[in-house]
Structure formats: structure tokens, C-alpha cells
Design a protein around this motif. Structure first.
Motif, PDB file in Angstrom:
ATOM      1  N   GLY A  84       0.811  -1.209   0.000  1.00  0.00           N
ATOM      2  CA  GLY A  84       0.000   0.000   0.000  1.00  0.00           C
ATOM      3  C   GLY A  84       0.846   1.262   0.000  1.00  0.00           C
ATOM      4  N   ALA A  85       0.204   2.374  -0.286  1.00  0.00           N
ATOM      5  CA  ALA A  85       0.898   3.650  -0.435  1.00  0.00           C
ATOM      6  C   ALA A  85       1.564   4.105   0.861  1.00  0.00           C
ATOM      7  N   ALA A  86       0.900   3.925   1.997  1.00  0.00           N
ATOM      8  CA  ALA A  86       1.466   4.401   3.267  1.00  0.00           C
ATOM      9  C   ALA A  86       2.770   3.682   3.589  1.00  0.00           C
ATOM     10  N   CYS A  87       2.805   2.372   3.420  1.00  0.00           N
ATOM     11  CA  CYS A  87       4.021   1.607   3.727  1.00  0.00           C
ATOM     12  C   CYS A  87       5.129   1.914   2.725  1.00  0.00           C
ATOM     13  N   LEU A  88       4.782   2.004   1.451  1.00  0.00           N
ATOM     14  CA  LEU A  88       5.793   2.330   0.447  1.00  0.00           C
ATOM     15  C   LEU A  88       6.387   3.716   0.704  1.00  0.00           C
ATOM     16  N   GLY A  89       5.546   4.662   1.077  1.00  0.00           N
ATOM     17  CA  GLY A  89       6.023   5.994   1.407  1.00  0.00           C
ATOM     18  C   GLY A  89       6.920   5.993   2.626  1.00  0.00           C
ATOM     19  N   PHE A  90       6.587   5.183   3.613  1.00  0.00           N
ATOM     20  CA  PHE A  90       7.402   5.121   4.822  1.00  0.00           C
ATOM     21  C   PHE A  90       8.762   4.494   4.526  1.00  0.00           C
ATOM     22  N   ILE A  91       8.779   3.453   3.699  1.00  0.00           N
ATOM     23  CA  ILE A  91      10.044   2.838   3.306  1.00  0.00           C
ATOM     24  C   ILE A  91      10.906   3.867   2.570  1.00  0.00           C
ATOM     25  N   ALA A  92      10.296   4.618   1.655  1.00  0.00           N
ATOM     26  CA  ALA A  92      11.035   5.652   0.918  1.00  0.00           C
ATOM     27  C   ALA A  92      11.573   6.715   1.880  1.00  0.00           C
ATOM     28  N   PHE A  93      10.773   7.088   2.883  1.00  0.00           N
ATOM     29  CA  PHE A  93      11.205   8.061   3.883  1.00  0.00           C
ATOM     30  C   PHE A  93      12.428   7.548   4.639  1.00  0.00           C
ATOM     31  N   LEU A  94      12.393   6.285   5.085  1.00  0.00           N
ATOM     32  CA  LEU A  94      13.527   5.723   5.822  1.00  0.00           C
ATOM     33  C   LEU A  94      14.777   5.658   4.949  1.00  0.00           C
ATOM     34  N   GLU A  95      14.587   5.284   3.685  1.00  0.00           N
ATOM     35  CA  GLU A  95      15.724   5.229   2.762  1.00  0.00           C
ATOM     36  C   GLU A  95      16.326   6.610   2.528  1.00  0.00           C
ATOM     37  N   SER A  96      15.476   7.575   2.257  1.00  0.00           N
ATOM     38  CA  SER A  96      15.975   8.920   1.971  1.00  0.00           C
ATOM     39  C   SER A  96      16.614   9.560   3.201  1.00  0.00           C
ATOM     40  N   SER A  97      16.220   9.100   4.380  1.00  0.00           N
ATOM     41  CA  SER A  97      16.829   9.597   5.618  1.00  0.00           C
ATOM     42  C   SER A  97      18.176   8.941   5.891  1.00  0.00           C
ATOM     43  N   GLY A  98      18.506   7.920   5.111  1.00  0.00           N
ATOM     44  CA  GLY A  98      19.785   7.245   5.277  1.00  0.00           C
ATOM     45  C   GLY A  98      19.822   6.225   6.385  1.00  0.00           C
ATOM     46  N   VAL A  99      18.659   5.805   6.894  1.00  0.00           N
ATOM     47  CA  VAL A  99      18.633   4.858   8.008  1.00  0.00           C
ATOM     48  C   VAL A  99      18.205   3.458   7.590  1.00  0.00           C
ATOM     49  N   LEU A 100      17.890   3.283   6.305  1.00  0.00           N
ATOM     50  CA  LEU A 100      17.495   1.961   5.815  1.00  0.00           C
ATOM     51  C   LEU A 100      18.286   1.673   4.537  1.00  0.00           C
ATOM     52  N   PRO A 101      19.464   1.033   4.700  1.00  0.00           N
ATOM     53  CA  PRO A 101      20.262   0.726   3.513  1.00  0.00           C
ATOM     54  C   PRO A 101      19.542  -0.294   2.625  1.00  0.00           C
TER      55      PRO A 101
END
Length: 158
Positions: A84-101
Motif C-alpha cells: 500500500g501507499a502508506a508503507c511504500l512511502g514510509f520505506i522511501a522516507f527511511l531510505e531517503s533519511s539514510g537509516v534503511l540501507p
């Protein structure tokens, strides 16, 4: 299932302190969790262990999966539908923050695809991210932990 995972995270915050799955099953049962919840959580944790073991460095691949800074992760239709959109957006947020390689992102996506829900609730994804960090022995910094543990229902968007 997620209540069991939260219990495991809170009580065995150092991943190496977790008993073998059959012993953990008895402990969870003694704490009053339903057998179906325990079974689902243990199957999910076993999948997490397999994914983590497969991502460990080997002589052939000394580093975990790395991606070019210019690479783009394209989610399949099945992943888009299930997450879903909310989870995909959250994953993108974590990646762009540099905390989810990228290598942890792939394990998060794998474990989220193994989770119930259609789409997976955002709160469930946050637990999945915590469990992936936990399994790899990564302690998220305070801001990330706050974001993962924050209840968004009372939040007012500006």
C-alpha cells in the motif's frame, strides 16, 4: 502475530538472547499468547532468520547488497498492492533519511510481504522494521526509534 513480535522485541532486545524457537514457543504460551498467534510469529521469525543469514557476507560476496546512489527500486504490482501507499512511502522516507540501507530494505520488503493484511497497516510495517533492526543488532537512533514507535492517530498534519 504482531503482539507476539512486540513482546519478543521488548523482552529480548539483544537478538542473541532469544531462546531457540521451540523454547520461545513455550515461553510465549506461558505468557498467555494464543497458539495461532505464536505459530504465525515463529514462522515469520524463522523467515527473518533465513533472510538475515542469506544476507551475511561470504568470501564470494564480502559486502551486503549495495546499490548505486543513482539506482531506483521498482516495486512489483504484488508488492504495491500488499504494502500500500502508506508503507511504500514510509520505506522511501527511511531510505531517503539514510537509516534503511538497500540490503535491509529488501529484508523489510520480504518480511512485509510475508505479513498478514492487504494492505499491510503502517503500524505493522513499523514493527517489521524494528524487528529487522533487532535481528541485525542495529540500534536505531533516538529520532528513528521515535518515528517507529510514534502513534500517528493523534497527530495533526500542518
Amino acid at each position: 502475530m504482531f503482539e507476539v513480535l512486540v513482546f519478543v522485541y521488548e523482552n529480548y532486545w539483544r537478538g542473541e538472547a532469544v531462546p531457540e524457537l521451540h523454547q520461545l514457543e513455550r515461553k510465549l504460551s506461558a505468557h498467555g499468547f494464543e497458539p495461532d498467534e505464536i505459530h504465525d510469529a515463529l514462522v515469520w521469525l524463522d523467515g527473518l532468520n533465513i533472510a538475515a543469514d542469506q544476507s551475511q557476507p561470504t568470501p564470494e560476496a564480502p559486502e551486503p547488497f549495495t546499490a548505486s546512489p543513482h539506482s531506483l527500486r521498482v516495486f512489483s504490482v504484488a508488492e504495491q498492492d500488499h504494502l500500500g501507499a502508506a508503507c511504500l512511502g514510509f520505506i522511501a522516507f527511511l531510505e531517503s533519511s539514510g537509516v534503511l540501507p538497500p540490503y535491509l530494505r529488501e529484508i523489510v520488503v520480504d518480511r512485509a510481504m510475508a505479513a498478514p493484511g492487504d494492505p499491510v497497516p503502517l503500524d505493522a510495517l513499523k514493527i517489521i522494521v524494528l524487528m529487522v533492526y533487532w535481528r541485525f543488532g542495529h540500534e536505531p537512533d533516538a529520532l528513528v526509534l521515535d518515528e517507529l514507535c510514534d502513534d500517528t492517530e493523534g497527530r495533526l498534519a500542518h
